[in-house]
Design an enzyme around this catalytic site. Structure first.
Site, PDB file in Angstrom:
ATOM      1  N   HIS A 194      -3.914  -8.509   2.802  1.00 48.47           N
ATOM      2  CA  HIS A 194      -5.732  -8.530   2.829  1.00 48.47           C
ATOM      3  C   HIS A 194      -6.264  -9.841   3.985  1.00 48.47           C
ATOM      4  CE1 HIS A 194      -6.534  -7.741  -1.795  1.00 48.47           C
ATOM      5  NE2 HIS A 194      -5.768  -6.292  -0.928  1.00 48.47           N
ATOM      6  N   ARG A 231      -0.105  -1.378  -7.764  1.00 47.86           N
ATOM      7  CA  ARG A 231      -0.686  -2.335  -6.186  1.00 47.86           C
ATOM      8  C   ARG A 231      -1.022  -3.381  -7.108  1.00 47.86           C
ATOM      9  NH1 ARG A 231      -1.336  -4.226  -1.149  1.00 47.86           N
ATOM     10  NH2 ARG A 231      -3.375  -4.077  -0.581  1.00 47.86           N
ATOM     11  N   HIS A 259      -1.652   2.905  -6.161  1.00 46.95           N
ATOM     12  CA  HIS A 259      -2.726   2.174  -5.907  1.00 46.95           C
ATOM     13  C   HIS A 259      -3.041   1.049  -7.266  1.00 46.95           C
ATOM     14  CE1 HIS A 259      -5.635   0.450  -2.837  1.00 46.95           C
ATOM     15  NE2 HIS A 259      -6.529   0.073  -3.707  1.00 46.95           N
ATOM     16  N   LYS A 270      -2.485  -2.679   7.972  1.00 43.34           N
ATOM     17  CA  LYS A 270      -4.075  -1.699   8.439  1.00 43.34           C
ATOM     18  C   LYS A 270      -3.993  -2.842   9.491  1.00 43.34           C
ATOM     19  CE  LYS A 270      -6.950  -0.380   4.192  1.00 43.34           C
ATOM     20  NZ  LYS A 270      -7.671  -0.812   3.923  1.00 43.34           N
ATOM     21  N   ARG A 316       1.167  -1.462  -0.031  1.00 48.14           N
ATOM     22  CA  ARG A 316      -0.111  -0.057   0.065  1.00 48.14           C
ATOM     23  C   ARG A 316       0.586   1.060  -0.084  1.00 48.14           C
ATOM     24  NH1 ARG A 316      -2.015  -3.767   4.090  1.00 48.14           N
ATOM     25  NH2 ARG A 316      -4.405  -4.503   3.370  1.00 48.14           N
ATOM     26  N   TYR A 372      -9.157  -9.691  -8.553  1.00 45.05           N
ATOM     27  CA  TYR A 372      -7.863  -9.362  -9.326  1.00 45.05           C
ATOM     28  C   TYR A 372      -8.349 -10.754 -10.263  1.00 45.05           C
ATOM     29  CZ  TYR A 372      -6.132  -6.422  -6.716  1.00 45.05           C
ATOM     30  OH  TYR A 372      -5.815  -4.787  -5.314  1.00 45.05           O
TER      31      TYR A 372
END
Length: 318
Positions: free
Chosen positions: A288, A265, A262, A185, A161, A297
């Site tokens: 994730h 990524r 992004h 995160k 990220r 994806y």
């Protein structure tokens, strides 16, 4: 009768809970703060507050967002913030009901992420490399070019990220480092491998920064960040990197609107899957929590294969 707490105080308590219990980062907290401030401003205009607004008032706010031209994705995000807030107020006994519980948000399809082709990324990498090796460039300009090339190599090699990338510590550029520890995160850590190109780019950039510091006695010499700056955060900002990346895209013959950190990524993930990588591995690399987030994806790859067949098959309809 006890006075009702103000919206600003309740917002502060709510954000404290998100940070302490859910590990929400600064960007997430800022987004919630902006959304709830806008909601509070609307309630003030109609004579209400978080503590006494009813379901119809919340519906009126959503209608106001639509009138102001907000996209469905933005309205859905505001509704999500409201739902989280009122669950918190219910749990904290500020309210005895949850006026957001029965609200339904705008229907929205899940769009496929924009993805650059391998050839597009290669063009950007080659152009960034050329700029970093330009002999006629001034030392300061060459250092910026080396930084951008390093950022691009590391981003495409790892799929970080952008907030994780710009906040990499200086220790990430250790000479023999094959893996880096990334704090993502929810303050969760994960190991991400580096390829030879990204390791070399970091080594070259670090050597150049050391030389510049020796010559100019730069005050950033003691910085703990790999990409330091004089800003409040102490490291390069996401916005600054995004601007530099768009300039590079134009210099590479690409449209600036199609390129962002992004998007790169996304390119990292879809290119891995296109070449046979396991979905679970890509999930781990991206950080994730839920594999359903990574599965988007696979749809990108499917769409690309369909378009190849449609455009290149000799019997396809023209």
């Amino acid at each position: 009768m006890r006075a009702k707490p103000s919206d600003s105080k309740l917002t502060g308590l709510f954000l404290d809970m998100l940070a302490a219990e859910q590990g929400a980062g600064p960007n997430t907290l800022d987004a919630y703060r902006r959304d709830l401030t806008d909601f509070s401003d609307f309630l003030t205009r109609v004579g209400h507050s978080f503590a006494d607004a009813d379901t119809q008032t919340l519906r009126d706010y959503l209608a106001d967002l639509d009138t102001r031209g907000f996209k469905s994705t933005s309205v859905a995000r505001r509704l999500s913030a409201m739902r989280h807030l009122y669950r918190f107020l219910l749990n904290e006994r500020v309210r005895t009901d949850d006026p957001a519980a029965i609200l339904s948000g705008p229907k929205r399809g899940r769009g496929l992420p924009k993805v650059l082709s391998i050839a597009d990324v290669d063009r950007m990498l080659r152009r960034a490399k050329e700029l970093s090796e330009a002999e006629e460039a001034s030392p300061a300009r060459r250092l910026r070019a080396l930084r951008l090339y390093c950022l691009l190599e590391v981003l495409y090699a790892t799929g970080l990220r952008v907030s994780e990338l710009v906040a990499l510590p200086r220790s990430a550029a250790k000479r023999d480092a094959r893996m880096i520890v990334v704090r993502g995160k929810g303050n969760k850590e994960r190991l991400v491998p580096l390829n030879d190109a990204s390791r070399q780019a970091m080594a070259d950039y670090l050597a150049a920064t050391e030389a510049a510091k020796t010559e100019k006695k730069n005050s950033l010499a003691a910085s703990k960040w790999l990409f330091p700056s004089f800003g409040e955060s102490g490291h390069l900002t996401r916005q600054h990197f995004a601007r530099d990346l768009k300039e590079l895209a134009v210099a590479s013959g690409l449209q600036a609107r199609l390129v962002s950190p992004h998007v790169l990524r996304h390119a990292f993930a879809s290119h891995l899957l296109h070449n046979g990588a396991d979905l679970r591995i890509v999930q781990t690399l991206l950080g994730h929590t839920d594999i359903s987030t990574t599965q988007i994806y696979t749809h990108v790859v499917e769409e690309r294969l369909k378009s190849l067949v449609r455009d290149l098959h000799p019997l396809a309809e023209k």
